[in-house]
Design an enzyme around this catalytic site. Structure first.
Site, mmCIF file in Angstrom:
data_model
loop_
_atom_site.group_PDB
_atom_site.id
_atom_site.type_symbol
_atom_site.label_atom_id
_atom_site.label_comp_id
_atom_site.label_asym_id
_atom_site.label_seq_id
_atom_site.Cartn_x
_atom_site.Cartn_y
_atom_site.Cartn_z
ATOM 1 N N GLN A 115 -4.446 -4.779 7.117
ATOM 2 C CA GLN A 115 -5.433 -5.727 6.611
ATOM 3 C C GLN A 115 -5.341 -7.082 7.308
ATOM 4 O OE1 GLN A 115 -7.851 -4.758 4.786
ATOM 5 N NE2 GLN A 115 -7.079 -2.903 3.784
ATOM 6 N N ASP A 151 3.120 -4.189 8.127
ATOM 7 C CA ASP A 151 1.908 -3.407 7.971
ATOM 8 C C ASP A 151 0.716 -4.349 8.163
ATOM 9 O OD1 ASP A 151 -0.326 -2.078 7.105
ATOM 10 O OD2 ASP A 151 0.498 -1.513 5.140
ATOM 11 N N LYS A 207 -10.297 0.171 10.484
ATOM 12 C CA LYS A 207 -10.512 -1.026 9.658
ATOM 13 C C LYS A 207 -10.848 -2.247 10.514
ATOM 14 C CE LYS A 207 -7.132 0.427 6.168
ATOM 15 N NZ LYS A 207 -7.825 0.912 4.958
ATOM 16 N N HIS A 218 0.866 -1.176 0.000
ATOM 17 C CA HIS A 218 0.000 0.000 0.000
ATOM 18 C C HIS A 218 0.907 1.231 0.000
ATOM 19 C CE1 HIS A 218 -2.755 2.976 1.835
ATOM 20 N NE2 HIS A 218 -3.748 2.198 1.450
ATOM 21 N N CYS A 271 -4.903 2.525 -3.558
ATOM 22 C CA CYS A 271 -3.622 2.982 -2.992
ATOM 23 C C CYS A 271 -2.519 1.954 -3.212
ATOM 24 C CB CYS A 271 -3.760 3.297 -1.511
ATOM 25 S SG CYS A 271 -4.853 4.667 -1.191
HETATM 26 C C1 LIG Z 1 -2.358 -2.755 3.577
HETATM 27 C C2 LIG Z 1 -2.695 -1.370 4.026
HETATM 28 N N1 LIG Z 1 -1.767 -0.638 4.626
HETATM 29 C C3 LIG Z 1 -2.010 0.611 5.058
HETATM 30 C C4 LIG Z 1 -3.236 1.187 4.871
HETATM 31 C C5 LIG Z 1 -3.425 2.597 5.334
HETATM 32 O O1 LIG Z 1 -4.401 2.685 6.298
HETATM 33 P P1 LIG Z 1 -4.829 4.096 6.851
HETATM 34 O O2 LIG Z 1 -5.402 4.861 5.712
HETATM 35 O O3 LIG Z 1 -5.843 3.784 7.881
HETATM 36 O O4 LIG Z 1 -3.610 4.732 7.405
HETATM 37 C C6 LIG Z 1 -4.257 0.461 4.256
HETATM 38 C C7 LIG Z 1 -5.584 1.036 4.065
HETATM 39 O O5 LIG Z 1 -6.063 1.255 3.026
HETATM 40 C C8 LIG Z 1 -3.972 -0.847 3.815
HETATM 41 O O6 LIG Z 1 -4.907 -1.569 3.203
#
Ligand SMILES: Cc1ncc(COP(=O)(O)O)c(C=O)c1O
Ligand SMILES: Cc1ncc(COP(=O)(O)O)c(C=O)c1O
Lengths: 425, 138, 425, 138
Positions: C219, C216, C242, C139, C382
């Protein structure tokens, strides 16, 4: 230095008054009682404000009915969330008379806003030997980020001193400006002394010396009319949770061309236009500075708070709080023998009073008041250097907001007499 | 009457026991709780593994000062080993009033400072090659 | 590379099942209808999850009944707020089996957590020529902060490539580790492919090569048991919004000694021990990293979400979502002619499916589905470089959560057939 | 029947008018909407201040492609001055369906790209000393 920017020539001379007793019904928490059955006397609004129903329901409404992510969703709920989030930008812009909602960057709080400027603008614009002028009355939020910056860049900090009455000394400010600082950063209203600084005059002086100006409006925006254009500031920051909004909300306002020239602070989703494995392009302002999923619920709540405040009228809010502080500065010395009050006379201050009782630590004061349901803050109020300046370990502070009534100041006086009685029995 | 501010607590606050300085402490430490400005210097005179003398100076709230007064009374004449074993709960029992979470740091500052003084002292002895004689310092 | 860390030897072999139909009543939004009277079919949980009543009420309860600032207040309401806020740290620690609640740093979201590590740990530990290994499936949140860092420090980024099935290639990872990177940062579960990466094995390999590991978990934490100690990670990040929590909540977990050695990121109130005009000392971990008034309401809400998830049991949650994705991967190709599905087989993936319909842009797909109340995401999610890797401009994505039921996947299939019908009429 | 995806919109999407390339455009620009991956190259053949020829290539959603198809029909033969005056609302009227806020960027990409092409062209003329002859480029 007297401040005309925040009253302005076109404003009414006799602003409408609030009816605080009436509007208290908007704040559900004011009908709660503490563990001893005492009604809440909340005198800690400078730490964080209570929330009116309109704000509580704006947050709850999002969580219950349209809790979608924003900006990228094509379905109805996501469009509704995006709309509400972006409307907040317009509301907040209106509240501080920013020329363009796109100049409003959403942040968690004033602290994040200042760090954003220090990291993004500061690291690019402050170099070896460059100086930043602050004041002795800054909250740690408007001090420590600049310490870190000048440490990294080998720059200097200078401080405008204050008088024993807690007012900035303009003649020293003038002298410090001869150092041709790159930035002047000061609080619009002090969270310990209550002092309201002459933002427009100081900004003009700083600009004349070639400096940019950042104003910490955390204690100003909730309490008085703020017009960033009339002040002429370059950066203006504040927290939503002190202006009747939710925790997690806040804003940085900056002139568009500054925001456009600044590199991003945090990086991630939504702040980019294009991402490749080894390089990226940034999104437009303000999105460039809002990485990741923002605090949608809180910012929508801040929009409701801005509406609520504008509905009351910021002139009326300011007049109400001036009445309260005038009342408190008159009452407390009469009713509480030996009380020591810090800061300037009512005409130069916002709605808060810091004080000490002789020989009694403010923690003990706060603890005993708590038993009567009276909430005051005790400590250094995130302004340690200011306490050092007055050689104080700590102070107690009573701070007001739109829902504060004179009867609560009466209760404080009674409570403080009780504290003295206990300690001197 | 206030549960927290009982007479004996206020009495200890107004006229703390063992308040003052030792001329030649074998261990001492200045502890502080910067968030409230509480500040205590604990001075101990230890010989043969026993706390013979103890004094403190400082400023702070009634809780922190009364706690220091009570604690110094308690540890005088005790063995270092016993003092080192003292728990926060034991000190709270000694204080004998209910302390809310926000005030815990005030109540425990005295014990924390004593512990630091003892630890510094022990470290010094290790450095000095295990010699049993405290070097005395401030 | 197969993952045993997340199931672990001591776990039940036949985890309890959820009853998603029953628990749907916990989510008030699921009883709303859209403008056309269609019930909500929410298949965008990977963007943000819906909120159960327990979370909505935790936020609302704070706002209505004890909306005080934390850590410094001596009165009852402030102690209650502080207690609830700090309890969340313990709950979150339990959810991911962190050894110590003081290793949980509260942040706005996963994005802020990664930026915090990049600024604080990264700027101190990454130097000229140092490399960081990422993967092709990151992401933007776990890519762009590292781009900024290596750009500033003149370091390098390397990427573990993926197979056409969307699985990392361990043999290339092995080779990249010969570069002796300082950091390996990868997603526990991909938000586009659904791939679940073998976190423990990768961490072991990285550690053997001398690298630290950031994972990270945005998810992963919402969807499966995560045990940071079993994985052996150094940094682990995720977002509250999430995992059924409010927007504005999130956490960074890191090993205590790393946090202690790291300099602060943002500076201001609460993260300091002592402040003087020209120097400051930092507070203990985790407060050192929480400058200013945190998002108290949101973090308390995340605590309620953690409780809710642990109440369901993360094994049961994972089993439920595995059932759903297995069902979807079976149903959609049969019912939707020509559908192209990306990512690995059900055994390697979490509860989401990205897809395209031939000749129809995913925006059009999403728009038409919206008329039936079906919410899917369309775009690059993203993850632009990942879309480039597959030469895709965009995809549509259906993503699941505890409240998702097979009937909603049926509805998706019907909706997609309708999209095809409209476009091919 | 779907309001948004009327037959004529889908018709323009499937068989867009003016889709292709100009051999010697006097102005051209590639516009994109990276968030959705829409991408359009607009090519204009301008002489005597009139858009004589227009063509576009690209890929994207039905809305963006149909919009480009309708817009190119509209501007062909119009004066540059008139094209420059075209507003987003006029294009939306031309498209004739209700566009939700999230799709506005898709709908307006074509107009935005034409505006950029004209602006680049004008800038080039200024650079070239105000000469009226477009230099042709891609
Ligand atoms: C794998 C992953 N990492 C990071 C993020 C970023 O999350 P946030 O927008 O809550 O910071 C997301 C969310 O879309 C994600 O799916
Ligand atoms: C003058 C001033 N500036 C900045 C802040 C920091 O606000 P926050 O904690 O919301 O970032 C405060 C709040 O205490 C304040 O009073």
């Amino acid at each position: 230095m007297t401040d005309t920017a925040t009253t302005g020539p076109q404003r009414q001379t006799a602003p409408a008054r609030l009816d605080p007793h009436l509007l208290r019904t908007d704040f559900p928490i004011l009908s709660t009682v503490n563990r001893l059955g005492k009604p809440l006397v909340y005198l800690d609004s400078a730490a964080t404000s209570l929330k009116p129903l309109a704000v509580i329901e704006a947050v709850d409404g999002y969580n219950r009915a349209y809790s979608a992510n924003i900006h990228r969703g094509i379905y109805e709920m996501a469009e509704r969330a995006t709309g509400a989030y972006e409307e907040t930008r317009a509301k907040v812009a209106r509240l501080i008379n920013a020329p363009d909602p796109r100049e409003i960057v959403f942040v968690r709080n004033a602290t994040e806003a200042i760090n954003l400027v220090a990291y993004s603008w500061g690291r690019r614009n402050i170099g070896r030997g460059d100086s930043i002028v602050l004041t002795e009355m800054e909250h740690h939020a408007n001090l420590v980020p600049w310490q870190l910056l000048v440490q990294e860049k080998d720059g200097d900090l200078e401080f405008v001193p204050i008088t024993d009455d807690g007012v900035l000394r303009p003649e020293v400010f003038e002298v410090l400006l001869h150092l041709r600082p790159k930035l002047v950063a000061f609080t619009h209203a002090s969270n310990m002394l209550g002092t309201i600084n002459p933002a427009r005059e100081m900004t003009e002086m700083a600009h004349a010396a070639g400096a940019l100006v950042l104003i910490d409006g955390a204690q100003a925006v909730p309490h008085m009319p703020v017009d960033v254009q009339a002040i002429g500031a370059d950066f203006y920051v504040f927290s939503g949770h002190k202006m009747l909004g939710p925790t997690g909300s806040g804003a940085l306002w900056a002139r568009r061309e500054l925001l456009e020239a600044m590199p991003p602070f945090m990086a991630g989703g939504d702040m980019i236009r294009e991402v490749h494995l080894r390089r990226s392009e940034w999104n437009d302002v303000p999105y460039k500075f809002e990485a990741g999923t923002p605090d949608i619920a809180a910012q929508i709540g801040m929009g409701a708070a801005a509406d609520y405040l504008m509905g009351l009228g910021m002139d009326a809010v300011a007049a109400h709080e001036k009445d309260l502080v005038t009342y408190a500065l008159d009452l407390l010395p009469r009713e509480v023998p030996g009380i020591q009050i810090y800061g300037p006379a009512a005409e130069h201050r916002g709605g808060l009073v810091s004080f000490n009782l002789p020989g009694i630590h403010p923690h003990d004061v706060a603890q005993i008041l708590d038993r009567s349901g009276i909430c005051v803050r005790a400590g250094h109020h995130c302004a340690m250097p200011l306490h050092e300046r007055f050689d104080l370990a700590a102070t107690a502070r009573a701070s007001f907001n739109v829902y504060t009534i004179p009867e609560e100041i009466d209760a404080l006086a009674v409570g403080l007499r009780e504290v003295s009685r206990i300690f001197n029995r | 009457m206030d549960d927290l501010y009982r007479d004996y607590i206020l009495e200890h606050y107004r006229r703390p026991h063992n308040f003052g300085v030792l001329e030649a402490p074998t261990a001492s430490y200045e502890g502080s709780n910067p968030l409230c400005g509480d500040r205590i210097t604990m001075m101990l005179g230890i010989s043969d593994g026993v706390v013979r003398e103890v004094a403190f100076t400082g400023r702070g709230c009634a809780i922190s000062q009364a706690s220091a007064s009570l604690l110094t009374d308690e540890i005088k004449g005790k063995s270092v080993a016993d003092v080192e074993k003292m728990t926060p709960d034991q000190l709270l029992d000694l204080i004998g009033i209910e302390i809310s979470p926000a005030r815990l740091k005030c109540a425990l500052l005295s014990l924390d400072t004593v512990a630091h003084a003892l630890a510094d002292d022990a470290a010094k002895k290790v450095e000095a090659g295990g010699s049993g004689a405290g070097a005395g310092a401030s």
